[in-house]
Design a protein around this motif. Structure first.
Motif, mmCIF file in Angstrom:
data_model
loop_
_atom_site.group_PDB
_atom_site.id
_atom_site.type_symbol
_atom_site.label_atom_id
_atom_site.label_comp_id
_atom_site.label_asym_id
_atom_site.label_seq_id
_atom_site.Cartn_x
_atom_site.Cartn_y
_atom_site.Cartn_z
ATOM 1 N N HIS A 76 -8.832 16.744 -19.165
ATOM 2 C CA HIS A 76 -9.097 17.046 -17.755
ATOM 3 C C HIS A 76 -10.487 16.521 -17.423
ATOM 4 C CE1 HIS A 76 -5.796 19.972 -17.411
ATOM 5 N NE2 HIS A 76 -6.102 20.275 -18.672
ATOM 6 N N ILE A 77 -10.590 15.682 -16.413
ATOM 7 C CA ILE A 77 -11.881 15.212 -15.925
ATOM 8 C C ILE A 77 -11.914 15.526 -14.439
ATOM 9 C CG2 ILE A 77 -13.422 13.261 -15.582
ATOM 10 C CD1 ILE A 77 -12.130 11.995 -18.048
ATOM 11 N N GLY A 78 -12.832 16.417 -14.078
ATOM 12 C CA GLY A 78 -12.851 16.902 -12.709
ATOM 13 C C GLY A 78 -11.595 17.707 -12.444
ATOM 14 N N LYS A 79 -10.789 17.274 -11.489
ATOM 15 C CA LYS A 79 -9.536 17.960 -11.177
ATOM 16 C C LYS A 79 -8.314 17.190 -11.655
ATOM 17 C CE LYS A 79 -11.291 20.278 -7.099
ATOM 18 N NZ LYS A 79 -11.115 20.519 -5.668
ATOM 19 N N ILE A 80 -8.517 16.066 -12.305
ATOM 20 C CA ILE A 80 -7.408 15.199 -12.712
ATOM 21 C C ILE A 80 -7.091 15.430 -14.190
ATOM 22 C CG2 ILE A 80 -6.595 12.825 -12.854
ATOM 23 C CD1 ILE A 80 -8.612 12.160 -10.637
ATOM 24 N N LYS A 81 -5.804 15.471 -14.495
ATOM 25 C CA LYS A 81 -5.338 15.705 -15.852
ATOM 26 C C LYS A 81 -4.709 14.425 -16.394
ATOM 27 C CE LYS A 81 -2.507 18.998 -18.379
ATOM 28 N NZ LYS A 81 -1.647 20.182 -18.245
ATOM 29 N N TYR A 82 -5.174 13.969 -17.557
ATOM 30 C CA TYR A 82 -4.654 12.772 -18.215
ATOM 31 C C TYR A 82 -3.962 13.209 -19.504
ATOM 32 C CZ TYR A 82 -7.995 10.532 -15.070
ATOM 33 O OH TYR A 82 -8.703 10.138 -13.979
ATOM 34 N N ARG A 83 -2.643 13.048 -19.576
ATOM 35 C CA ARG A 83 -1.879 13.442 -20.760
ATOM 36 C C ARG A 83 -1.989 12.362 -21.838
ATOM 37 N NH1 ARG A 83 0.760 17.855 -20.641
ATOM 38 N NH2 ARG A 83 1.379 18.840 -18.714
ATOM 39 N N PHE A 84 -1.989 12.801 -23.093
ATOM 40 C CA PHE A 84 -2.073 11.865 -24.211
ATOM 41 C C PHE A 84 -0.845 10.968 -24.290
ATOM 42 C CE2 PHE A 84 -4.919 15.140 -26.410
ATOM 43 C CZ PHE A 84 -6.060 14.509 -25.942
ATOM 44 N N SER A 85 0.295 11.444 -23.829
ATOM 45 C CA SER A 85 1.518 10.638 -23.897
ATOM 46 C C SER A 85 1.541 9.516 -22.855
ATOM 47 C CB SER A 85 2.749 11.532 -23.717
ATOM 48 O OG SER A 85 2.686 12.195 -22.460
ATOM 49 N N ASP A 86 0.781 9.659 -21.784
ATOM 50 C CA ASP A 86 0.832 8.682 -20.692
ATOM 51 C C ASP A 86 -0.358 7.727 -20.662
ATOM 52 O OD1 ASP A 86 3.129 9.993 -19.893
ATOM 53 O OD2 ASP A 86 2.055 11.284 -18.478
ATOM 54 N N TYR A 87 -1.435 8.048 -21.361
ATOM 55 C CA TYR A 87 -2.669 7.270 -21.239
ATOM 56 C C TYR A 87 -3.260 6.951 -22.614
ATOM 57 C CZ TYR A 87 -2.458 8.843 -16.408
ATOM 58 O OH TYR A 87 -2.047 9.095 -15.129
ATOM 59 N N ASP A 88 -3.983 5.835 -22.668
ATOM 60 C CA ASP A 88 -4.780 5.459 -23.847
ATOM 61 C C ASP A 88 -6.247 5.676 -23.509
ATOM 62 O OD1 ASP A 88 -2.636 4.642 -25.462
ATOM 63 O OD2 ASP A 88 -2.620 2.653 -24.520
ATOM 64 N N PHE A 89 -7.013 6.087 -24.500
ATOM 65 C CA PHE A 89 -8.420 6.422 -24.297
ATOM 66 C C PHE A 89 -9.283 5.479 -25.125
ATOM 67 C CE2 PHE A 89 -5.808 10.098 -23.628
ATOM 68 C CZ PHE A 89 -6.276 10.602 -22.434
ATOM 69 N N PHE A 90 -10.322 4.937 -24.494
ATOM 70 C CA PHE A 90 -11.211 3.995 -25.154
ATOM 71 C C PHE A 90 -12.653 4.445 -24.989
ATOM 72 C CE2 PHE A 90 -7.535 1.569 -23.827
ATOM 73 C CZ PHE A 90 -7.247 0.791 -24.934
ATOM 74 N N ILE A 91 -13.437 4.243 -26.025
ATOM 75 C CA ILE A 91 -14.894 4.350 -25.907
ATOM 76 C C ILE A 91 -15.427 2.965 -26.222
ATOM 77 C CG2 ILE A 91 -16.995 5.347 -26.845
ATOM 78 C CD1 ILE A 91 -15.491 7.915 -27.318
ATOM 79 N N LYS A 117 -6.719 4.179 -19.755
ATOM 80 C CA LYS A 117 -5.746 3.213 -19.263
ATOM 81 C C LYS A 117 -4.348 3.801 -19.346
ATOM 82 C CE LYS A 117 -7.967 -1.136 -20.483
ATOM 83 N NZ LYS A 117 -7.780 -2.412 -21.191
ATOM 84 N N GLU A 118 -3.508 3.380 -18.413
ATOM 85 C CA GLU A 118 -2.100 3.760 -18.490
ATOM 86 C C GLU A 118 -1.470 3.052 -19.677
ATOM 87 O OE1 GLU A 118 -0.472 4.728 -14.094
ATOM 88 O OE2 GLU A 118 -0.832 2.620 -14.541
ATOM 89 N N THR A 119 -0.569 3.729 -20.359
ATOM 90 C CA THR A 119 0.018 3.172 -21.579
ATOM 91 C C THR A 119 0.897 1.962 -21.294
ATOM 92 O OG1 THR A 119 -0.020 5.353 -22.598
ATOM 93 C CG2 THR A 119 1.408 3.730 -23.619
#
Length: 152
Positions: A76-91, A117-119
């Motif tokens: 959750h960032i702010g009010k938006i929820k990013y699910r692990f199944s739908d998005y990829d996370f990068f640093i 990013k979207e998967t």
């Protein structure tokens, strides 16, 4: 597991120190300068009279906007929820030239971005400069599932 962090921690620390000085000075200016007329009022404006209200509100809104909560199934960032199944996370790590570096971190070479990013389509839906300490970046890496965090 529930991990909470602010993505703008350094900014919040810096402005909370400055905010303390501005709040004290604005209370002094409002009470002794405007209400009691004991000292001269040099300037009448938002920060000189009501900085003790405006500055804390700005700090709280900055914290709420940059609040990141990492759960077992989503971020959750702010009010938006990013699910692990739908998005990829990068640093991502990048370096800036000396002339492009911010004034308060002029000797820092490595800078980090948090990218989501979207998967399926690889569209970037979120990108934010991580204005946090290096220790906090390691905590974010450990809080995200091992298969979902990628590095560049």
């Amino acid at each position: 597991m529930n991990f909470k962090i602010s993505l703008a921690k350094k900014t919040l620390v810096f402005y909370s120190i400055i905010g303390l000085v501005i709040s004290c000075a604005s209370i002094y200016n409002l009470i002794w300068g405007v209400i009691l007329h004991e000292t001269p009022t040099y300037r009448i404006g938002v920060f000189s009279l009501f900085g003790f209200i405006v500055f804390p509100v700005l700090l709280i809104s900055t914290y709420l906007k940059n609040k990141c909560v990492i759960d077992t199934d989503s971020v959750h960032i702010g009010k938006i929820k990013y699910r692990f199944s739908d998005y990829d996370f990068f640093i991502t790590t990048y370096q800036l030239s000396f002339k492009d570096r911010p004034l308060f971190s002029i000797f820092k070479k490595d800078y980090f971005d948090f990218v989501i990013k979207e998967t399926g389509t690889n569209n970037i839906v979120f990108q934010k400069d991580l204005d946090i300490f290096r220790k906090d970046i390691e905590l974010i890496k450990r809080a995200l599932p091992p298969g979902k965090i990628k590095y560049r």
